[in-house]
Design a protein around this motif. Sequence first.
Motif, PDB file in Angstrom:
ATOM      1  N   THR A 218       0.829  -1.208   0.000  1.00 60.23           N
ATOM      2  CA  THR A 218       0.000   0.000   0.000  1.00 60.23           C
ATOM      3  C   THR A 218       0.863   1.257   0.000  1.00 60.23           C
ATOM      4  O   THR A 218       0.516   2.268  -0.616  1.00 60.23           O
ATOM      5  N   LEU A 219       2.006   1.197   0.681  1.00 54.58           N
ATOM      6  CA  LEU A 219       2.913   2.339   0.735  1.00 54.58           C
ATOM      7  C   LEU A 219       3.304   2.813  -0.657  1.00 54.58           C
ATOM      8  O   LEU A 219       3.451   4.013  -0.897  1.00 54.58           O
ATOM      9  N   TYR A 220       3.443   1.876  -1.590  1.00 51.06           N
ATOM     10  CA  TYR A 220       3.906   2.207  -2.934  1.00 51.06           C
ATOM     11  C   TYR A 220       2.764   2.453  -3.920  1.00 51.06           C
ATOM     12  O   TYR A 220       3.026   2.787  -5.084  1.00 51.06           O
ATOM     13  N   THR A 221       1.527   2.272  -3.506  1.00 50.79           N
ATOM     14  CA  THR A 221       0.402   2.454  -4.418  1.00 50.79           C
ATOM     15  C   THR A 221      -0.484   3.645  -4.064  1.00 50.79           C
ATOM     16  O   THR A 221      -1.261   4.098  -4.907  1.00 50.79           O
ATOM     17  N   VAL A 222      -0.385   4.161  -2.822  1.00 53.32           N
ATOM     18  CA  VAL A 222      -1.233   5.297  -2.436  1.00 53.32           C
ATOM     19  C   VAL A 222      -0.828   6.550  -3.206  1.00 53.32           C
ATOM     20  O   VAL A 222       0.305   6.666  -3.687  1.00 53.32           O
ATOM     21  N   ASN A 223      -1.766   7.464  -3.331  1.00 52.02           N
ATOM     22  CA  ASN A 223      -1.517   8.751  -4.008  1.00 52.02           C
ATOM     23  C   ASN A 223      -0.957   8.556  -5.412  1.00 52.02           C
ATOM     24  O   ASN A 223       0.039   9.164  -5.809  1.00 52.02           O
ATOM     25  N   ASP A 224      -1.619   7.655  -6.143  1.00 51.37           N
ATOM     26  CA  ASP A 224      -1.232   7.380  -7.539  1.00 51.37           C
ATOM     27  C   ASP A 224       0.205   6.879  -7.650  1.00 51.37           C
ATOM     28  O   ASP A 224       0.897   7.132  -8.642  1.00 51.37           O
ATOM     29  N   GLY A 225       0.671   6.171  -6.605  1.00 60.14           N
ATOM     30  CA  GLY A 225       1.998   5.556  -6.642  1.00 60.14           C
ATOM     31  C   GLY A 225       3.138   6.544  -6.620  1.00 60.14           C
ATOM     32  O   GLY A 225       4.212   6.278  -7.181  1.00 60.14           O
ATOM     33  N   ILE A 226       2.964   7.683  -5.949  1.00 61.24           N
ATOM     34  CA  ILE A 226       4.013   8.713  -5.935  1.00 61.24           C
ATOM     35  C   ILE A 226       5.290   8.203  -5.275  1.00 61.24           C
ATOM     36  O   ILE A 226       6.406   8.509  -5.727  1.00 61.24           O
ATOM     37  N   ILE A 227       5.147   7.404  -4.207  1.00 63.32           N
ATOM     38  CA  ILE A 227       6.334   6.857  -3.539  1.00 63.32           C
ATOM     39  C   ILE A 227       7.084   5.913  -4.473  1.00 63.32           C
ATOM     40  O   ILE A 227       8.325   5.931  -4.547  1.00 63.32           O
ATOM     41  N   GLU A 228       6.330   5.108  -5.211  1.00 59.05           N
ATOM     42  CA  GLU A 228       6.945   4.187  -6.170  1.00 59.05           C
ATOM     43  C   GLU A 228       7.724   4.955  -7.231  1.00 59.05           C
ATOM     44  O   GLU A 228       8.846   4.582  -7.593  1.00 59.05           O
ATOM     45  N   LYS A 229       7.153   6.020  -7.727  1.00 54.36           N
ATOM     46  CA  LYS A 229       7.811   6.803  -8.783  1.00 54.36           C
ATOM     47  C   LYS A 229       9.089   7.459  -8.270  1.00 54.36           C
ATOM     48  O   LYS A 229      10.116   7.467  -8.963  1.00 54.36           O
ATOM     49  N   ILE A 230       9.024   8.002  -7.063  1.00 52.42           N
ATOM     50  CA  ILE A 230      10.217   8.631  -6.474  1.00 52.42           C
ATOM     51  C   ILE A 230      11.302   7.580  -6.243  1.00 52.42           C
ATOM     52  O   ILE A 230      12.483   7.805  -6.555  1.00 52.42           O
ATOM     53  N   PHE A 231      10.890   6.417  -5.710  1.00 46.30           N
ATOM     54  CA  PHE A 231      11.865   5.362  -5.447  1.00 46.30           C
ATOM     55  C   PHE A 231      12.525   4.896  -6.744  1.00 46.30           C
ATOM     56  O   PHE A 231      13.739   4.695  -6.790  1.00 46.30           O
ATOM     57  N   GLN A 232      11.719   4.713  -7.795  1.00 49.97           N
ATOM     58  CA  GLN A 232      12.268   4.252  -9.072  1.00 49.97           C
ATOM     59  C   GLN A 232      13.272   5.253  -9.620  1.00 49.97           C
ATOM     60  O   GLN A 232      14.305   4.869 -10.186  1.00 49.97           O
ATOM     61  N   LEU A 233      12.979   6.542  -9.456  1.00 49.32           N
ATOM     62  CA  LEU A 233      13.903   7.575  -9.937  1.00 49.32           C
ATOM     63  C   LEU A 233      15.216   7.541  -9.168  1.00 49.32           C
ATOM     64  O   LEU A 233      16.302   7.497  -9.768  1.00 49.32           O
ATOM     65  N   VAL A 234      15.115   7.528  -7.834  1.00 46.55           N
ATOM     66  CA  VAL A 234      16.322   7.523  -7.003  1.00 46.55           C
ATOM     67  C   VAL A 234      17.107   6.230  -7.194  1.00 46.55           C
ATOM     68  O   VAL A 234      18.333   6.256  -7.374  1.00 46.55           O
ATOM     69  N   ASN A 235      16.411   5.112  -7.182  1.00 46.42           N
ATOM     70  CA  ASN A 235      17.087   3.817  -7.347  1.00 46.42           C
ATOM     71  C   ASN A 235      17.732   3.704  -8.715  1.00 46.42           C
ATOM     72  O   ASN A 235      18.821   3.143  -8.859  1.00 46.42           O
ATOM     73  N   GLY A 236      17.065   4.253  -9.726  1.00 44.32           N
ATOM     74  CA  GLY A 236      17.649   4.224 -11.075  1.00 44.32           C
ATOM     75  C   GLY A 236      18.931   5.019 -11.148  1.00 44.32           C
ATOM     76  O   GLY A 236      19.906   4.606 -11.798  1.00 44.32           O
ATOM     77  N   ILE A 237      18.962   6.155 -10.441  1.00 40.50           N
ATOM     78  CA  ILE A 237      20.162   7.009 -10.463  1.00 40.50           C
ATOM     79  C   ILE A 237      21.314   6.328  -9.741  1.00 40.50           C
ATOM     80  O   ILE A 237      22.430   6.213 -10.267  1.00 40.50           O
ATOM     81  N   VAL A 238      21.063   5.843  -8.521  1.00 39.22           N
ATOM     82  CA  VAL A 238      22.162   5.293  -7.707  1.00 39.22           C
ATOM     83  C   VAL A 238      22.542   3.886  -8.115  1.00 39.22           C
ATOM     84  O   VAL A 238      23.645   3.415  -7.793  1.00 39.22           O
ATOM     85  N   SER A 239      21.659   3.183  -8.840  1.00 43.18           N
ATOM     86  CA  SER A 239      21.959   1.792  -9.195  1.00 43.18           C
ATOM     87  C   SER A 239      22.436   1.628 -10.633  1.00 43.18           C
ATOM     88  O   SER A 239      23.216   0.749 -10.921  1.00 43.18           O
ATOM     89  N   LYS A 240      21.959   2.486 -11.527  1.00 43.93           N
ATOM     90  CA  LYS A 240      22.251   2.305 -12.945  1.00 43.93           C
ATOM     91  C   LYS A 240      23.309   3.247 -13.485  1.00 43.93           C
ATOM     92  O   LYS A 240      24.060   2.887 -14.377  1.00 43.93           O
ATOM     93  N   VAL A 241      23.359   4.460 -12.918  1.00 42.09           N
ATOM     94  CA  VAL A 241      24.317   5.433 -13.434  1.00 42.09           C
ATOM     95  C   VAL A 241      25.740   4.934 -13.281  1.00 42.09           C
ATOM     96  O   VAL A 241      26.599   5.117 -14.137  1.00 42.09           O
ATOM     97  N   GLY A 242      26.000   4.264 -12.124  1.00 45.60           N
ATOM     98  CA  GLY A 242      27.335   3.741 -11.901  1.00 45.60           C
ATOM     99  C   GLY A 242      27.688   2.679 -12.891  1.00 45.60           C
ATOM    100  O   GLY A 242      28.852   2.444 -13.160  1.00 45.60           O
TER     101      GLY A 242
END
Length: 242
Positions: A218-242
């Motif tokens: 539920t944490l990742y689906t409330v408010n149109d999944g805003i937490i999921e979107k933020i996490f994907q952005l941050v995780n993509g930067i710190v995990s893929k950029v390297g």
Amino acid sequence: MSADSVYSLASKAFPSYDNGTRIDLYNVLIAFETATHPAIFVNIIVSILGVATTSIHVYILSRKSMLKSSVTSIMIGVGVCDFMALLSSIVFNIFYLLIEKNEKPCDPPLPLPSFYAYWIAVVIYDLFRRSSTWLSVLMALIRWIVMKFGTRRTFRKVTLVSFGAYVVLGTVLAGFPISGLYYFRYDIVKVKDWVPWENCTGAPVNVTYVIYTLVQSTLYTVNDGIIEKIFQLVNGIVSKVG
């Protein structure tokens, strides 16, 4: 799997779609999962070979005659992270295959600890895969610093074995917050109670088991999944950029 179970899982997997689209998307998802089975078996075999070769790699680098610089200690850190990532990959792939065939007519489903073991292995893989990537980047940076400024007294500590060890420890610890958030991405929920079919022989009787599955939290689906979107952005930067 019964129609009720399929509808329930489809609703939890694709909550923002209408009923018909949920079922269609869920069937497509199952078809893709079935098609990837051979790749999972290959992944397990390759990971086992990787664990063996990485163990040899770490053993050679950790010999006293090899421990002469920070680069060597970081290479050991990369090897340990790769070892942990490969080992956790073996674990979660095996559990994935078991979980996927969890609902059988005559065999009891997997207990709740099996689902936690699967998901924890996924999170451990996420942590050490990311750590290995960033350690490789930092190792290249340190080698450049040593080659460029190695003769300066200020930068001599960068060459020490202990400095490399601190870099390894710091990199792994820095990945804990992201992997901690990743852990809460899914919940393990009850699908329904399981009882053996009437025509089963040798199946446990007068015992009720619970069928579990993983669904997005539920944490990742409330408010149109805003937490999921933020996490994907941050995780993509710190995990893929390297």
